[in-house]
Motif scaffolding. Structure first.
Motif, mmCIF file in Angstrom:
data_model
loop_
_atom_site.group_PDB
_atom_site.id
_atom_site.type_symbol
_atom_site.label_atom_id
_atom_site.label_comp_id
_atom_site.label_asym_id
_atom_site.label_seq_id
_atom_site.Cartn_x
_atom_site.Cartn_y
_atom_site.Cartn_z
ATOM 1 N N UNK A 48 89.438 33.968 46.827
ATOM 2 C CA UNK A 48 90.124 34.740 47.858
ATOM 3 C C UNK A 48 90.138 36.243 47.599
ATOM 4 N N UNK A 49 89.272 36.767 46.769
ATOM 5 C CA UNK A 49 89.166 38.197 46.486
ATOM 6 C C UNK A 49 90.436 38.807 45.904
ATOM 7 N N UNK A 50 91.284 38.027 45.245
ATOM 8 C CA UNK A 50 92.490 38.542 44.616
ATOM 9 C C UNK A 50 92.438 38.316 43.106
ATOM 10 N N UNK A 51 92.983 39.276 42.375
ATOM 11 C CA UNK A 51 93.166 39.160 40.928
ATOM 12 C C UNK A 51 94.640 39.422 40.656
ATOM 13 N N UNK A 52 95.208 38.657 39.757
ATOM 14 C CA UNK A 52 96.624 38.775 39.427
ATOM 15 C C UNK A 52 96.735 39.207 37.974
#
Length: 172
Positions: A48-52
């Motif tokens: 989902x193109x997210x990094x946490x």
């Protein structure tokens, strides 16, 4: 005399709060794009193109009365901050402030190096963050007028975490 001292102290506190708020705003605004570009290129399997990220930073702030040359206050704090990085849109969100901020990358490193003057206080800050892989954070700041000098240092590390860690921090 005491009332003047209290008023001056309140002004100093206000300036220092503004200094750290400006530092935090600049960090947030520039962090997103840097994280986006670097982590996107380094992590092709990101969903989902997210990094946490979870970042733990220790800061030390020292206040010195320049007229007496005495240290009047020294605070040490350790803060854990969680970030959600939107790689597709080059923006970042802190769990402490759910607002998205857009930023820019500078040669693969997130860097702030600025000076400004507000209400008679001259301030400067330098900040950098290694992001591939997520890693070291360093920050140094000075704020002074004719009678007070406040210096701050921040050192820490970031690591990648799962989305649920960020969501939990966001809901606290």
């Amino acid at each position: 005399m005491r009332a003047g001292f209290c008023a001056r102290r309140l002004l100093i506190v206000d300036v220092l709060v503004n200094f750290w708020n400006k530092l935090q705003d600049k960090v947030m605004k520039r962090l997103s794009a840097l994280l986006s570009a670097l982590l996107f290129s380094a992590s092709p399997a990101i969903a989902d193109d997210f990094v946490y990220l979870e970042c733990v930073t220790k800061s030390v702030t020292t206040t010195k009365d320049l007229k007496s040359n005495q240290i009047t206050k020294k605070d040490e704090t350790t803060v854990t901050t969680h970030f959600k990085v939107d790689l597709a849109n080059s923006r970042v969100q802190s769990a402490k402030d759910s607002q998205w901020d857009e930023t820019e990358l500078v040669n693969g490193t997130y860097i702030i190096d600025e000076e400004w003057t507000v209400n008679g206080f001259t301030s400067s800050m330098k900040f950098s963050m290694q992001l591939v892989p997520p890693g070291r954070i360093t920050g140094d700041g000075l704020s002074r007028n004719d009678s007070i000098l406040e210096s701050s240092t921040a050192r820490g590390m970031c690591k990648e975490v799962v989305a649920s860690v960020f969501e939990e921090a966001l809901n606290q």
